[in-house]
Scaffold this active site. Structure first.
Site, PDB file in Angstrom:
ATOM      1  CB  SER A 148      -0.270  -7.117   7.233  1.00 30.55           C
ATOM      2  OG  SER A 148       0.354  -7.998   6.345  1.00 30.55           O
ATOM      3  CE  LYS A 182      -6.318  -9.181  10.169  1.00 29.81           C
ATOM      4  NZ  LYS A 182      -4.991  -8.871   9.631  1.00 29.81           N
ATOM      5  CB  THR A 183      -5.118 -14.941   7.038  1.00 30.63           C
ATOM      6  OG1 THR A 183      -5.542 -13.634   6.662  1.00 30.63           O
ATOM      7  CG2 THR A 183      -5.587 -15.946   6.004  1.00 30.63           C
ATOM      8  NE  ARG A 186      -0.641  -9.234   1.569  1.00 29.44           N
ATOM      9  CZ  ARG A 186      -1.193  -9.024   2.746  1.00 29.44           C
ATOM     10  NH1 ARG A 186      -2.260  -9.708   3.122  1.00 29.44           N
ATOM     11  NH2 ARG A 186      -0.673  -8.137   3.579  1.00 29.44           N
ATOM     12  CE  LYS A 191      -6.313  -4.020   4.431  1.00 31.10           C
ATOM     13  NZ  LYS A 191      -7.033  -4.679   5.558  1.00 31.10           N
ATOM     14  NE  ARG A 244      -2.187  -1.430   3.608  1.00 30.65           N
ATOM     15  CZ  ARG A 244      -1.727  -0.645   4.562  1.00 30.65           C
ATOM     16  NH1 ARG A 244      -1.902   0.663   4.477  1.00 30.65           N
ATOM     17  NH2 ARG A 244      -1.094  -1.141   5.603  1.00 30.65           N
ATOM     18  CG  HIS A 303      -7.587  -4.651  10.251  1.00 29.66           C
ATOM     19  ND1 HIS A 303      -6.259  -4.320  10.416  1.00 29.66           N
ATOM     20  CD2 HIS A 303      -7.627  -5.485   9.194  1.00 29.66           C
ATOM     21  CE1 HIS A 303      -5.530  -4.935   9.502  1.00 29.66           C
ATOM     22  NE2 HIS A 303      -6.333  -5.645   8.748  1.00 29.66           N
ATOM     23  CG  ASP A 310      -8.116  -8.259   6.576  1.00 31.82           C
ATOM     24  OD1 ASP A 310      -7.277  -8.372   7.490  1.00 31.82           O
ATOM     25  OD2 ASP A 310      -8.122  -7.307   5.781  1.00 31.82           O
TER      26      ASP A 310
END
Length: 529
Positions: free
Chosen positions: A233, A237-238, A317, A196, A54, A215, A252
Protein backbone atom coordinates in the site's frame (compact mmCIF):
# COMPACT_ATOMS: atom_id res chain seq x y z
CA UNK A 1 -32.75 -12.40 -4.24
CA UNK A 2 -31.36 -15.69 -3.04
CA UNK A 3 -33.95 -18.32 -2.17
CA UNK A 4 -31.96 -19.08 0.98
CA UNK A 5 -30.01 -15.91 1.93
CA UNK A 6 -28.49 -17.44 5.08
CA UNK A 7 -27.89 -20.95 3.72
CA UNK A 8 -24.48 -22.27 4.66
CA UNK A 9 -23.82 -19.52 7.22
CA UNK A 10 -25.21 -21.14 10.37
CA UNK A 11 -27.06 -17.90 11.16
CA UNK A 12 -30.77 -18.15 12.01
CA UNK A 13 -33.03 -15.14 12.45
CA UNK A 14 -36.65 -14.13 12.50
CA UNK A 15 -35.75 -10.59 11.48
CA UNK A 16 -35.51 -9.12 7.95
CA UNK A 17 -32.64 -10.21 5.73
CA UNK A 18 -31.86 -7.98 2.75
CA UNK A 19 -30.12 -10.23 0.25
CA UNK A 20 -28.19 -8.97 -2.76
CA UNK A 21 -29.56 -5.44 -2.82
CA UNK A 22 -28.08 -3.27 -5.55
CA UNK A 23 -26.22 -0.03 -4.86
CA UNK A 24 -29.29 2.28 -4.73
CA UNK A 25 -31.07 0.03 -2.22
CA UNK A 26 -27.99 -0.33 -0.04
CA UNK A 27 -27.32 3.41 -0.07
CA UNK A 28 -30.95 4.08 0.86
CA UNK A 29 -30.78 1.72 3.84
CA UNK A 30 -27.41 3.10 4.92
CA UNK A 31 -28.74 6.67 4.92
CA UNK A 32 -31.96 5.79 6.75
CA UNK A 33 -29.98 3.86 9.35
CA UNK A 34 -27.54 6.75 9.87
CA UNK A 35 -24.50 4.76 8.79
CA UNK A 36 -23.00 7.76 6.97
CA UNK A 37 -23.82 10.49 4.47
CA UNK A 38 -23.46 11.34 0.80
CA UNK A 39 -20.76 13.48 -0.72
CA UNK A 40 -21.78 16.32 -3.02
CA UNK A 41 -21.26 13.92 -5.95
CA UNK A 42 -23.27 11.06 -4.43
CA UNK A 43 -20.52 8.81 -3.04
CA UNK A 44 -21.35 7.22 0.33
CA UNK A 45 -19.10 8.45 3.12
CA UNK A 46 -18.48 6.22 6.15
CA UNK A 47 -16.31 6.57 9.23
CA UNK A 48 -14.75 3.45 10.73
CA UNK A 49 -14.11 4.69 14.26
CA UNK A 50 -11.01 3.60 16.14
CA UNK A 51 -9.91 1.15 13.45
CA UNK A 52 -8.79 3.05 10.36
CA UNK A 53 -6.49 0.31 9.08
CA UNK A 54 -5.99 -3.42 9.33
CA UNK A 55 -5.61 -4.90 12.81
CA UNK A 56 -2.70 -7.16 11.93
CA UNK A 57 -2.07 -8.31 15.50
CA UNK A 58 -5.66 -9.49 15.81
CA UNK A 59 -5.63 -11.85 12.81
CA UNK A 60 -5.77 -15.59 13.56
CA UNK A 61 -5.81 -18.82 11.58
CA UNK A 62 -7.55 -21.81 13.10
CA UNK A 63 -5.15 -24.66 13.86
CA UNK A 64 -7.30 -27.30 12.18
CA UNK A 65 -5.56 -30.72 12.05
CA UNK A 66 -5.96 -31.06 8.27
CA UNK A 67 -4.05 -27.85 7.51
CA UNK A 68 -1.69 -27.30 10.43
CA UNK A 69 1.42 -28.70 8.69
CA UNK A 70 1.02 -26.38 5.69
CA UNK A 71 0.44 -23.06 7.48
CA UNK A 72 3.24 -20.50 7.85
CA UNK A 73 2.77 -20.07 11.59
CA UNK A 74 4.14 -17.05 13.44
CA UNK A 75 3.33 -13.38 13.89
CA UNK A 76 1.51 -13.29 10.54
CA UNK A 77 -0.61 -16.39 11.09
CA UNK A 78 -1.28 -16.71 14.79
CA UNK A 79 -2.81 -19.95 15.97
CA UNK A 80 -6.36 -20.19 17.27
CA UNK A 81 -7.46 -23.47 18.80
CA UNK A 82 -10.38 -25.12 16.95
CA UNK A 83 -12.49 -25.23 20.09
CA UNK A 84 -11.96 -21.48 20.64
CA UNK A 85 -13.07 -20.79 17.09
CA UNK A 86 -16.12 -23.00 17.55
CA UNK A 87 -17.11 -21.10 20.65
CA UNK A 88 -16.54 -17.66 19.19
CA UNK A 89 -18.27 -18.49 15.91
CA UNK A 90 -21.32 -19.79 17.79
CA UNK A 91 -21.52 -16.53 19.75
CA UNK A 92 -21.09 -14.40 16.62
CA UNK A 93 -23.80 -16.37 14.80
CA UNK A 94 -26.13 -15.95 17.75
CA UNK A 95 -25.39 -12.23 17.95
CA UNK A 96 -26.01 -11.76 14.22
CA UNK A 97 -29.27 -13.67 14.48
CA UNK A 98 -30.51 -11.25 17.14
CA UNK A 99 -29.88 -8.10 15.07
CA UNK A 100 -33.03 -6.29 13.85
CA UNK A 101 -31.85 -6.49 10.24
CA UNK A 102 -29.11 -8.25 8.28
CA UNK A 103 -27.62 -7.69 4.84
CA UNK A 104 -26.13 -10.44 2.71
CA UNK A 105 -24.20 -10.37 -0.56
CA UNK A 106 -23.39 -13.33 -2.77
CA UNK A 107 -20.22 -12.70 -4.76
CA UNK A 108 -17.34 -14.30 -6.64
CA UNK A 109 -13.60 -13.99 -6.07
CA UNK A 110 -11.70 -14.80 -9.26
CA UNK A 111 -12.52 -13.62 -12.78
CA UNK A 112 -11.44 -16.95 -14.28
CA UNK A 113 -14.38 -19.36 -13.78
CA UNK A 114 -11.92 -22.26 -13.50
CA UNK A 115 -10.38 -20.77 -10.36
CA UNK A 116 -13.08 -18.67 -8.70
CA UNK A 117 -14.75 -19.18 -5.35
CA UNK A 118 -18.26 -18.25 -4.20
CA UNK A 119 -18.41 -16.00 -1.14
CA UNK A 120 -21.40 -15.10 1.04
CA UNK A 121 -21.10 -12.08 3.32
CA UNK A 122 -23.44 -11.63 6.29
CA UNK A 123 -23.21 -8.19 7.88
CA UNK A 124 -25.15 -5.77 10.05
CA UNK A 125 -24.44 -2.67 7.94
CA UNK A 126 -25.69 -1.73 4.51
CA UNK A 127 -22.51 0.19 3.70
CA UNK A 128 -20.32 -2.84 4.39
CA UNK A 129 -22.54 -4.84 2.04
CA UNK A 130 -22.07 -2.11 -0.58
CA UNK A 131 -18.31 -2.22 -0.03
CA UNK A 132 -18.26 -5.97 -0.67
CA UNK A 133 -20.54 -5.60 -3.69
CA UNK A 134 -18.16 -3.01 -5.15
CA UNK A 135 -15.04 -4.98 -4.24
CA UNK A 136 -15.83 -8.45 -5.53
CA UNK A 137 -17.34 -9.87 -8.71
CA UNK A 138 -21.12 -9.72 -8.94
CA UNK A 139 -22.83 -12.86 -10.29
CA UNK A 140 -25.50 -12.56 -12.95
CA UNK A 141 -28.95 -12.15 -11.43
CA UNK A 142 -30.11 -15.42 -12.95
CA UNK A 143 -27.37 -17.26 -11.03
CA UNK A 144 -28.33 -15.96 -7.58
CA UNK A 145 -31.27 -18.27 -6.72
CA UNK A 146 -29.00 -21.34 -6.82
CA UNK A 147 -25.96 -19.67 -5.23
CA UNK A 148 -24.33 -21.68 -2.44
CA UNK A 149 -21.14 -20.32 -0.81
CA UNK A 150 -17.73 -21.95 -0.81
CA UNK A 151 -16.65 -19.55 1.96
CA UNK A 152 -18.73 -17.49 4.38
CA UNK A 153 -17.80 -14.19 6.02
CA UNK A 154 -19.60 -13.52 9.31
CA UNK A 155 -19.12 -9.78 9.69
CA UNK A 156 -19.98 -8.44 13.15
CA UNK A 157 -18.23 -5.05 13.44
CA UNK A 158 -20.07 -4.05 16.63
CA UNK A 159 -19.48 -7.35 18.42
CA UNK A 160 -16.67 -7.40 20.98
CA UNK A 161 -14.86 -10.68 21.54
CA UNK A 162 -13.74 -11.69 25.03
CA UNK A 163 -9.95 -12.29 25.06
CA UNK A 164 -10.15 -14.27 28.28
CA UNK A 165 -12.58 -16.75 26.75
CA UNK A 166 -12.23 -16.59 22.97
CA UNK A 167 -8.49 -17.11 22.51
CA UNK A 168 -7.88 -13.71 20.93
CA UNK A 169 -5.82 -10.68 21.95
CA UNK A 170 -8.46 -7.94 22.23
CA UNK A 171 -12.14 -7.38 21.51
CA UNK A 172 -11.18 -7.25 17.84
CA UNK A 173 -10.73 -10.57 16.09
CA UNK A 174 -10.29 -11.68 12.47
CA UNK A 175 -10.25 -15.47 12.44
CA UNK A 176 -10.07 -17.80 9.40
CA UNK A 177 -10.87 -21.49 9.39
CA UNK A 178 -9.82 -23.11 6.12
CA UNK A 179 -11.34 -26.40 7.24
CA UNK A 180 -14.73 -24.90 8.09
CA UNK A 181 -14.52 -22.37 5.24
CA UNK A 182 -15.59 -19.58 7.55
CA UNK A 183 -14.19 -16.15 8.33
CA UNK A 184 -15.13 -14.22 11.47
CA UNK A 185 -14.62 -10.45 11.59
CA UNK A 186 -15.55 -8.90 14.92
CA UNK A 187 -14.86 -5.60 16.67
CA UNK A 188 -13.70 -3.55 13.67
CA UNK A 189 -15.58 -1.51 11.08
CA UNK A 190 -12.58 -1.11 8.77
CA UNK A 191 -13.88 -2.61 5.52
CA UNK A 192 -10.44 -3.61 4.27
CA UNK A 193 -10.61 -6.64 6.57
CA UNK A 194 -13.36 -8.08 4.32
CA UNK A 195 -11.26 -7.68 1.21
CA UNK A 196 -8.01 -9.00 2.66
CA UNK A 197 -9.60 -12.02 4.32
CA UNK A 198 -10.68 -13.30 0.91
CA UNK A 199 -7.23 -12.54 -0.54
CA UNK A 200 -5.79 -14.73 2.21
CA UNK A 201 -8.21 -17.50 1.23
CA UNK A 202 -7.13 -17.27 -2.43
CA UNK A 203 -3.48 -17.33 -1.34
CA UNK A 204 -4.27 -20.59 0.42
CA UNK A 205 -6.28 -22.31 -2.31
CA UNK A 206 -4.58 -21.42 -5.59
CA UNK A 207 -1.01 -22.76 -5.15
CA UNK A 208 -2.46 -26.26 -4.78
CA UNK A 209 -4.08 -25.74 -8.19
CA UNK A 210 -0.83 -24.61 -9.83
CA UNK A 211 -1.87 -20.94 -9.90
CA UNK A 212 0.30 -18.18 -8.40
CA UNK A 213 -1.75 -15.71 -6.31
CA UNK A 214 -0.23 -12.24 -6.31
CA UNK A 215 -0.58 -8.95 -4.45
CA UNK A 216 -0.24 -6.85 -7.57
CA UNK A 217 -2.09 -4.67 -10.04
CA UNK A 218 -2.14 -5.53 -13.72
CA UNK A 219 -2.87 -3.93 -17.07
CA UNK A 220 -2.51 -4.78 -20.74
CA UNK A 221 -1.34 -2.78 -23.74
CA UNK A 222 -2.89 -2.47 -27.17
CA UNK A 223 -0.80 -5.37 -28.46
CA UNK A 224 -1.76 -7.72 -25.65
CA UNK A 225 1.37 -7.12 -23.56
CA UNK A 226 0.49 -7.72 -19.92
CA UNK A 227 2.30 -5.93 -17.08
CA UNK A 228 2.21 -6.80 -13.38
CA UNK A 229 2.86 -4.23 -10.63
CA UNK A 230 3.86 -5.69 -7.25
CA UNK A 231 3.93 -3.44 -4.22
CA UNK A 232 2.51 -2.70 -0.80
CA UNK A 233 0.00 0.00 0.00
CA UNK A 234 1.23 3.46 -0.90
CA UNK A 235 3.79 2.35 -3.51
CA UNK A 236 1.56 3.19 -6.47
CA UNK A 237 -0.01 -0.09 -7.64
CA UNK A 238 -3.43 1.44 -8.18
CA UNK A 239 -2.14 4.74 -9.54
CA UNK A 240 0.36 3.30 -12.02
CA UNK A 241 -1.90 0.54 -13.31
CA UNK A 242 -4.65 3.10 -14.04
CA UNK A 243 -3.03 4.27 -17.27
CA UNK A 244 -5.25 5.77 -20.02
CA UNK A 245 -2.96 4.20 -22.63
CA UNK A 246 -3.46 0.65 -21.27
CA UNK A 247 -6.47 -1.45 -20.29
CA UNK A 248 -6.81 -2.19 -16.57
CA UNK A 249 -7.11 -5.84 -15.55
CA UNK A 250 -7.24 -5.05 -11.84
CA UNK A 251 -5.65 -2.87 -9.19
CA UNK A 252 -4.58 -5.17 -6.36
CA UNK A 253 -4.95 -8.97 -6.45
CA UNK A 254 -4.44 -11.42 -9.32
CA UNK A 255 -3.69 -15.00 -10.27
CA UNK A 256 -1.09 -16.15 -12.82
CA UNK A 257 -2.21 -19.41 -14.40
CA UNK A 258 -0.89 -21.40 -17.34
CA UNK A 259 -3.11 -19.41 -19.70
CA UNK A 260 -2.61 -15.90 -18.30
CA UNK A 261 -3.50 -13.36 -15.63
CA UNK A 262 -6.91 -12.88 -14.00
CA UNK A 263 -8.27 -10.45 -11.45
CA UNK A 264 -9.58 -11.74 -8.13
CA UNK A 265 -11.85 -8.74 -7.69
CA UNK A 266 -14.55 -6.68 -9.34
CA UNK A 267 -13.60 -3.38 -7.82
CA UNK A 268 -10.80 -1.08 -6.67
CA UNK A 269 -9.80 0.08 -3.19
CA UNK A 270 -7.67 3.14 -3.81
CA UNK A 271 -5.86 5.21 -1.23
CA UNK A 272 -6.95 8.81 -1.84
CA UNK A 273 -5.08 10.99 0.63
CA UNK A 274 -3.75 13.96 -1.37
CA UNK A 275 -5.26 12.51 -4.54
CA UNK A 276 -4.48 14.75 -7.51
CA UNK A 277 -7.06 15.27 -10.24
CA UNK A 278 -4.33 16.09 -12.73
CA UNK A 279 -2.03 13.14 -11.91
CA UNK A 280 -4.74 10.53 -11.22
CA UNK A 281 -7.87 11.57 -13.16
CA UNK A 282 -9.41 8.09 -13.37
CA UNK A 283 -9.31 7.48 -9.62
CA UNK A 284 -10.46 11.05 -8.99
CA UNK A 285 -13.48 10.65 -11.25
CA UNK A 286 -14.40 7.26 -9.76
CA UNK A 287 -14.23 8.74 -6.24
CA UNK A 288 -16.76 11.40 -7.17
CA UNK A 289 -19.58 9.09 -8.27
CA UNK A 290 -22.72 7.58 -6.81
CA UNK A 291 -22.15 4.01 -5.68
CA UNK A 292 -18.58 4.60 -4.51
CA UNK A 293 -17.79 4.07 -0.83
CA UNK A 294 -15.43 6.58 0.79
CA UNK A 295 -13.80 5.52 4.06
CA UNK A 296 -12.70 8.19 6.55
CA UNK A 297 -12.63 10.94 3.90
CA UNK A 298 -13.27 14.51 5.05
CA UNK A 299 -15.92 16.76 3.47
CA UNK A 300 -17.53 20.07 4.31
CA UNK A 301 -21.19 20.53 5.28
CA UNK A 302 -22.27 20.40 1.64
CA UNK A 303 -20.34 17.22 1.00
CA UNK A 304 -17.47 18.74 -0.97
CA UNK A 305 -14.46 16.46 -0.47
CA UNK A 306 -11.17 17.61 1.01
CA UNK A 307 -8.80 14.84 0.00
CA UNK A 308 -5.84 16.62 1.61
CA UNK A 309 -7.37 16.43 5.10
CA UNK A 310 -6.02 13.53 7.18
CA UNK A 311 -7.82 14.30 10.44
CA UNK A 312 -9.24 10.75 10.64
CA UNK A 313 -6.31 8.89 9.10
CA UNK A 314 -3.69 8.97 6.36
CA UNK A 315 -5.34 5.78 5.12
CA UNK A 316 -8.37 7.39 3.47
CA UNK A 317 -9.90 5.03 0.92
CA UNK A 318 -12.20 4.97 -2.09
CA UNK A 319 -13.93 1.70 -3.04
CA UNK A 320 -15.67 1.61 -6.42
CA UNK A 321 -16.68 -0.95 -9.04
CA UNK A 322 -13.90 -1.56 -11.52
CA UNK A 323 -16.15 -0.52 -14.39
CA UNK A 324 -15.91 3.04 -13.08
CA UNK A 325 -12.45 3.00 -14.70
CA UNK A 326 -12.62 3.43 -18.50
CA UNK A 327 -10.86 1.04 -20.85
CA UNK A 328 -11.02 -2.24 -18.93
CA UNK A 329 -9.61 -5.56 -20.05
CA UNK A 330 -12.62 -7.73 -21.01
CA UNK A 331 -13.70 -10.05 -18.23
CA UNK A 332 -10.83 -9.12 -15.92
CA UNK A 333 -8.49 -11.50 -17.77
CA UNK A 334 -5.59 -11.26 -20.21
CA UNK A 335 -2.62 -13.27 -21.48
CA UNK A 336 0.74 -14.15 -19.98
CA UNK A 337 2.84 -11.29 -18.50
CA UNK A 338 5.52 -9.66 -20.62
CA UNK A 339 6.75 -7.32 -17.85
CA UNK A 340 6.94 -7.74 -14.08
CA UNK A 341 7.39 -4.49 -12.13
CA UNK A 342 8.26 -4.41 -8.42
CA UNK A 343 7.39 -1.14 -6.74
CA UNK A 344 9.06 0.22 -3.63
CA UNK A 345 8.67 3.50 -1.79
CA UNK A 346 12.27 3.91 -0.62
CA UNK A 347 12.23 6.17 2.43
CA UNK A 348 16.03 6.33 2.41
CA UNK A 349 16.04 7.97 -1.02
CA UNK A 350 18.92 5.90 -2.38
CA UNK A 351 17.32 3.48 -4.84
CA UNK A 352 17.06 4.50 -8.52
CA UNK A 353 13.68 5.35 -10.06
CA UNK A 354 13.96 2.33 -12.36
CA UNK A 355 16.40 -0.53 -12.84
CA UNK A 356 16.47 -3.75 -14.86
CA UNK A 357 16.44 -7.03 -12.92
CA UNK A 358 17.66 -10.45 -13.88
CA UNK A 359 15.26 -13.33 -13.03
CA UNK A 360 17.40 -14.14 -9.99
CA UNK A 361 17.32 -10.52 -8.85
CA UNK A 362 13.56 -10.47 -9.36
CA UNK A 363 13.20 -13.52 -7.11
CA UNK A 364 15.43 -11.86 -4.51
CA UNK A 365 13.47 -8.61 -4.48
CA UNK A 366 10.15 -10.47 -4.47
CA UNK A 367 11.16 -12.37 -1.34
CA UNK A 368 12.68 -9.21 0.20
CA UNK A 369 9.63 -7.02 -0.43
CA UNK A 370 11.37 -3.81 0.63
CA UNK A 371 9.32 -0.63 0.90
CA UNK A 372 8.25 2.00 3.42
CA UNK A 373 4.99 1.35 5.21
CA UNK A 374 2.89 4.47 4.90
CA UNK A 375 1.24 5.91 8.00
CA UNK A 376 -2.30 4.71 8.61
CA UNK A 377 -2.23 1.55 6.49
CA UNK A 378 -1.84 -0.52 9.63
CA UNK A 379 -3.06 0.37 13.08
CA UNK A 380 -0.31 1.69 15.34
CA UNK A 381 1.99 3.27 12.75
CA UNK A 382 3.17 6.82 13.34
CA UNK A 383 2.98 9.77 11.00
CA UNK A 384 6.23 9.02 9.15
CA UNK A 385 6.90 6.12 6.75
CA UNK A 386 8.81 3.21 8.23
CA UNK A 387 11.30 1.16 6.25
CA UNK A 388 10.21 -2.47 6.22
CA UNK A 389 10.55 -5.80 4.44
CA UNK A 390 7.33 -7.65 3.62
CA UNK A 391 8.10 -10.86 1.78
CA UNK A 392 6.31 -11.35 -1.56
CA UNK A 393 5.04 -7.76 -1.17
CA UNK A 394 2.21 -9.17 0.91
CA UNK A 395 3.38 -11.07 3.99
CA UNK A 396 0.25 -10.27 6.05
CA UNK A 397 -1.86 -12.25 3.57
CA UNK A 398 0.29 -15.35 3.08
CA UNK A 399 -0.99 -18.47 4.83
CA UNK A 400 1.71 -20.64 3.24
CA UNK A 401 5.48 -20.34 3.54
CA UNK A 402 6.80 -17.48 1.35
CA UNK A 403 9.14 -19.84 -0.51
CA UNK A 404 6.05 -21.51 -2.03
CA UNK A 405 5.09 -18.28 -3.77
CA UNK A 406 8.69 -17.35 -4.53
CA UNK A 407 9.41 -20.60 -6.34
CA UNK A 408 6.21 -20.28 -8.34
CA UNK A 409 7.12 -16.75 -9.44
CA UNK A 410 10.63 -17.76 -10.46
CA UNK A 411 9.28 -20.69 -12.51
CA UNK A 412 6.76 -18.49 -14.31
CA UNK A 413 9.21 -15.71 -15.11
CA UNK A 414 11.58 -18.24 -16.63
CA UNK A 415 8.85 -20.19 -18.40
CA UNK A 416 7.02 -17.20 -19.88
CA UNK A 417 10.09 -14.99 -20.49
CA UNK A 418 8.90 -11.88 -18.67
CA UNK A 419 11.20 -8.86 -18.27
CA UNK A 420 11.59 -7.63 -14.69
CA UNK A 421 12.01 -4.11 -13.30
CA UNK A 422 12.46 -2.49 -9.89
CA UNK A 423 10.79 0.93 -9.63
CA UNK A 424 11.25 3.36 -6.74
CA UNK A 425 8.21 5.60 -6.19
CA UNK A 426 9.64 6.89 -2.91
CA UNK A 427 12.14 9.64 -2.26
CA UNK A 428 14.97 11.22 -4.20
CA UNK A 429 17.58 13.86 -3.35
CA UNK A 430 17.65 12.77 0.28
CA UNK A 431 15.86 10.56 2.78
CA UNK A 432 12.29 11.19 3.94
CA UNK A 433 12.15 14.65 5.53
CA UNK A 434 15.04 15.96 3.40
CA UNK A 435 14.44 14.77 -0.14
CA UNK A 436 11.23 14.87 -2.13
CA UNK A 437 8.85 12.23 -3.48
CA UNK A 438 9.56 10.93 -6.97
CA UNK A 439 7.72 12.78 -9.71
CA UNK A 440 4.70 10.77 -10.87
CA UNK A 441 5.30 12.14 -14.36
CA UNK A 442 8.88 10.80 -14.38
CA UNK A 443 7.74 7.43 -13.04
CA UNK A 444 5.02 7.11 -15.69
CA UNK A 445 7.44 8.07 -18.47
CA UNK A 446 10.02 5.51 -17.35
CA UNK A 447 7.41 2.79 -16.99
CA UNK A 448 6.00 3.44 -20.43
CA UNK A 449 9.49 3.20 -21.87
CA UNK A 450 9.99 -0.12 -20.08
CA UNK A 451 6.65 -1.54 -21.18
CA UNK A 452 6.91 -0.49 -24.83
CA UNK A 453 10.41 -1.97 -25.12
CA UNK A 454 12.29 1.26 -25.79
CA UNK A 455 14.03 1.30 -22.40
CA UNK A 456 15.71 -2.04 -23.14
CA UNK A 457 17.57 -0.38 -26.03
CA UNK A 458 19.38 2.26 -23.96
CA UNK A 459 22.78 1.87 -22.29
CA UNK A 460 22.79 0.64 -18.69
CA UNK A 461 25.38 1.07 -15.94
CA UNK A 462 25.67 -0.90 -12.71
CA UNK A 463 24.99 0.75 -9.38
CA UNK A 464 27.94 0.03 -7.03
CA UNK A 465 25.85 -0.39 -3.88
CA UNK A 466 22.88 -2.52 -4.91
CA UNK A 467 24.14 -4.20 -8.07
CA UNK A 468 21.22 -2.78 -10.06
CA UNK A 469 21.41 -1.96 -13.76
CA UNK A 470 20.40 1.69 -14.20
CA UNK A 471 19.66 3.33 -17.57
CA UNK A 472 22.40 5.84 -18.34
CA UNK A 473 20.09 8.22 -20.18
CA UNK A 474 16.40 8.31 -21.11
CA UNK A 475 14.89 11.02 -23.33
CA UNK A 476 13.01 13.57 -21.23
CA UNK A 477 14.38 12.37 -17.87
CA UNK A 478 17.18 14.36 -16.16
CA UNK A 479 20.36 12.34 -15.64
CA UNK A 480 20.47 13.18 -11.94
CA UNK A 481 17.03 11.59 -11.55
CA UNK A 482 18.18 8.31 -13.08
CA UNK A 483 21.23 8.04 -10.82
CA UNK A 484 20.08 8.71 -7.24
CA UNK A 485 23.55 9.60 -5.96
CA UNK A 486 23.65 12.56 -8.35
CA UNK A 487 20.40 13.93 -6.88
CA UNK A 488 21.96 14.28 -3.42
CA UNK A 489 23.79 17.51 -2.62
CA UNK A 490 25.87 15.67 -0.01
CA UNK A 491 27.43 12.68 -1.81
CA UNK A 492 29.09 11.37 1.37
CA UNK A 493 25.70 11.35 3.07
CA UNK A 494 24.31 9.34 0.16
CA UNK A 495 27.11 6.79 0.49
CA UNK A 496 26.50 6.36 4.22
CA UNK A 497 22.74 6.03 3.75
CA UNK A 498 23.08 3.56 0.88
CA UNK A 499 25.47 1.44 2.98
CA UNK A 500 22.94 1.47 5.82
CA UNK A 501 20.18 0.19 3.54
CA UNK A 502 22.51 -2.48 2.13
CA UNK A 503 23.07 -3.70 5.69
CA UNK A 504 19.31 -3.92 6.19
CA UNK A 505 18.94 -5.98 3.04
CA UNK A 506 21.71 -8.29 4.22
CA UNK A 507 20.09 -8.83 7.59
CA UNK A 508 16.69 -9.50 6.05
CA UNK A 509 18.18 -11.99 3.56
CA UNK A 510 19.19 -14.19 6.47
CA UNK A 511 15.51 -15.04 7.00
CA UNK A 512 15.17 -16.83 3.65
CA UNK A 513 18.74 -17.46 2.41
CA UNK A 514 18.55 -21.17 3.17
CA UNK A 515 15.56 -21.76 0.89
CA UNK A 516 16.71 -20.15 -2.36
CA UNK A 517 18.86 -21.24 -5.30
CA UNK A 518 22.54 -20.41 -5.74
CA UNK A 519 21.59 -17.93 -8.50
CA UNK A 520 19.40 -16.00 -6.07
CA UNK A 521 22.10 -16.08 -3.40
CA UNK A 522 24.54 -14.63 -5.92
CA UNK A 523 22.03 -11.88 -6.80
CA UNK A 524 21.54 -10.84 -3.17
CA UNK A 525 22.48 -7.30 -2.15
CA UNK A 526 25.62 -7.37 -0.03
CA UNK A 527 28.20 -4.93 1.28
CA UNK A 528 31.37 -4.50 -0.74
CA UNK A 529 34.24 -6.63 0.50
Amino acid sequence: MSDHPLSGTGVATGHPVHANLTAPGLVQHALVRGEGRLSADGAFMALTGQHTGRSVQDKFVVDDPEVTNEIWWGKINQKMAPEKFQGLSAKVRGWLGERPVLFTQDLYAGADPAHRIRVRLVTTNAWHALFARNMFIRPLRRDLPEFEPDFTILHAPEYEADPAVDGCRTGTCIALSFAQKTILIAGTSYAGEIKKSIFTVMNWLLPARGVLPMHCSANVGRHGDVALFFGLSGTGKTTLSSDPERALIGDDEHGWSDKGVFNFEGGCYAKVIKLSRDAEPQIWDASHRFGTVLENVVADERGNLDLDDNRFTENTRSCYPINYIPGLAPGGQAGLPKNVVMLTADAFGVLPPISKLTPAQAMYHFLSGYTARVAGTEKGLGKEPQATFSTCFGAPFLPRNPEVYGRMLEERIQRDGADCWLVNTGWTGGAYGVGKRMSIQHTRALLRAALDGSLAKVEFVQDPFFGLMIPKSVPGIPAEVLNPRESWADKAAYDRTAAELVARFEKNFETFAGAVSEDVKAAAIKAAA
